[in-house]
Design a protein around this motif. Structure first.
Motif, short mmCIF file in Angstrom:
data_model
loop_
_atom_site.label_atom_id
_atom_site.label_comp_id
_atom_site.label_asym_id
_atom_site.label_seq_id
_atom_site.Cartn_x
_atom_site.Cartn_y
_atom_site.Cartn_z
N VAL A 1 0.66 -1.16 0.16
CA VAL A 1 -0.01 0.09 0.07
C VAL A 1 0.83 1.27 0.13
O VAL A 1 0.58 2.18 -0.63
N GLU A 2 2.01 1.31 0.67
CA GLU A 2 2.99 2.44 0.72
C GLU A 2 3.52 2.61 -0.63
O GLU A 2 3.63 3.68 -0.80
N VAL A 3 3.88 1.45 -1.49
CA VAL A 3 4.41 1.73 -2.72
C VAL A 3 3.59 2.28 -3.32
O VAL A 3 3.68 3.20 -4.25
N LEU A 4 2.12 2.00 -3.23
CA LEU A 4 1.06 2.54 -4.31
C LEU A 4 0.86 3.89 -3.89
O LEU A 4 0.65 4.59 -4.77
N GLU A 5 0.86 4.17 -2.90
CA GLU A 5 0.33 5.74 -2.25
C GLU A 5 1.63 6.57 -2.87
O GLU A 5 1.27 7.64 -3.14
N GLU A 6 3.02 5.82 -2.51
CA GLU A 6 4.01 6.98 -3.15
C GLU A 6 3.98 7.06 -4.63
O GLU A 6 4.16 8.14 -5.10
N ALA A 7 3.47 5.92 -5.44
CA ALA A 7 3.46 6.17 -7.03
C ALA A 7 2.27 7.23 -7.01
O ALA A 7 2.33 7.94 -8.10
N VAL A 8 1.09 7.06 -6.57
CA VAL A 8 0.17 7.90 -6.53
C VAL A 8 0.59 9.35 -6.34
O VAL A 8 0.18 10.06 -7.23
N ASP A 9 1.24 9.45 -5.30
CA ASP A 9 1.74 11.00 -5.23
C ASP A 9 2.80 11.41 -6.15
O ASP A 9 2.73 12.81 -6.30
N PHE A 10 3.77 10.69 -6.56
CA PHE A 10 4.64 10.95 -7.58
C PHE A 10 3.88 11.43 -8.60
O PHE A 10 4.27 12.52 -9.36
N TRP A 11 2.89 10.73 -9.18
CA TRP A 11 2.33 11.17 -10.60
C TRP A 11 1.30 12.40 -10.19
O TRP A 11 1.07 13.05 -11.08
N ARG A 12 0.67 12.43 -9.01
CA ARG A 12 -0.16 13.77 -8.65
C ARG A 12 0.65 14.91 -8.89
O ARG A 12 0.39 16.09 -9.49
N GLU A 13 1.98 14.97 -8.38
CA GLU A 13 3.15 16.03 -8.44
C GLU A 13 3.34 16.27 -9.79
O GLU A 13 3.61 17.35 -10.26
N ARG A 14 3.52 15.11 -10.48
CA ARG A 14 3.93 15.33 -12.12
C ARG A 14 2.68 15.80 -12.87
O ARG A 14 3.12 16.60 -13.77
N GLU A 15 1.47 15.52 -12.53
CA GLU A 15 0.63 16.05 -13.24
C GLU A 15 0.29 17.70 -13.24
O GLU A 15 -0.11 18.15 -14.18
N ARG A 16 0.81 18.17 -12.21
CA ARG A 16 1.32 19.92 -12.44
C ARG A 16 1.91 20.30 -13.51
O ARG A 16 1.70 21.40 -13.75
N GLY A 17 2.77 19.41 -13.96
CA GLY A 17 3.39 19.53 -15.19
C GLY A 17 3.00 18.88 -16.25
O GLY A 17 1.82 18.24 -16.34
N PRO A 18 3.60 18.59 -17.35
CA PRO A 18 3.06 17.53 -18.56
C PRO A 18 3.00 16.17 -18.10
O PRO A 18 3.75 15.51 -17.31
N GLY A 19 2.06 15.51 -18.61
CA GLY A 19 1.82 14.05 -18.38
C GLY A 19 0.66 13.70 -17.71
O GLY A 19 0.15 14.43 -16.85
N PRO A 20 0.19 12.65 -18.03
CA PRO A 20 -0.87 11.94 -17.25
C PRO A 20 -0.74 11.35 -15.96
O PRO A 20 0.55 10.92 -15.73
N GLY A 21 -1.56 11.19 -15.00
CA GLY A 21 -1.41 10.75 -13.68
C GLY A 21 -1.74 9.22 -13.58
O GLY A 21 -1.98 8.51 -14.37
#
Length: 160
Positions: A96-116
């Motif tokens: 669950v921690e690994v999944l949460e970290e991945a979602v957080d990573f992509w959420r931060e990246r969404e602020r820039g280019p690329g899908p989440g």
């Protein structure tokens, strides 16, 4: 909210219609880390370089270059997870921690280019209703949802 098997297929279809790439990760029958890693590899079509450890899985979930890109991002629906969570609670917490970290990573990246990336834990049976008496309610000492996997604080380092 718990998703049941019948509503899951229409929910995934709706997500695809909305422009998301969807993946179903079925953990039914998984009772150990090696099998979990195999299931992740198969469902997510992970590259061969992803080994059977938490850090490699975390790195892969931050890459996702091999998973088709959709305009509105990616959705992973994890099903059949309760048996694994009950059999291996410490491993489940790390997963669950690994999944949460991945979602957080992509959420931060969404602020820039690329899908989440979004992850949904879909259950095949409803959560028990908490109530007074044994196994429910605040006085039972079993937590807010009896039968739910225990939650612990996020780990700083993963154990392989």
């Amino acid at each position: 909210m718990t998703l049941h098997p019948q509503p899951l297929a229409p929910a995934l279809a709706a997500a695809e219609a909305a422009g998301r790439t969807t993946v179903r990760l079925d953990l039914d029958g998984v009772r150990g880390k090696a099998e979990l890693m195999r299931r992740c590899g198969d469902a997510l079509r992970l590259p061969e370089w992803v080994g059977g450890n938490w850090d490699a899985l975390a790195d892969a979930l931050r890459d996702l270059s091999w998973l088709p890109v959709a305009a509105e991002g990616r959705l992973v629906a994890v099903t059949g997870w309760r048996g694994y969570a009950g059999a291996r609670p410490a491993e489940w917490e790390t997963f669950v921690e690994v999944l949460e970290e991945a979602v957080d990573f992509w959420r931060e990246r969404e602020r820039g280019p690329g899908p989440g990336l979004a992850v949904v834990l879909a259950g095949s049976e409803p959560e028990p209703e908490p109530g007074p008496g044994p196994g429910g309610g605040p006085e039972s000492g079993r937590g807010p949802a009896a039968g739910a996997p225990p939650r612990t604080p996020r780990l700083k380092r993963r154990r392989d």
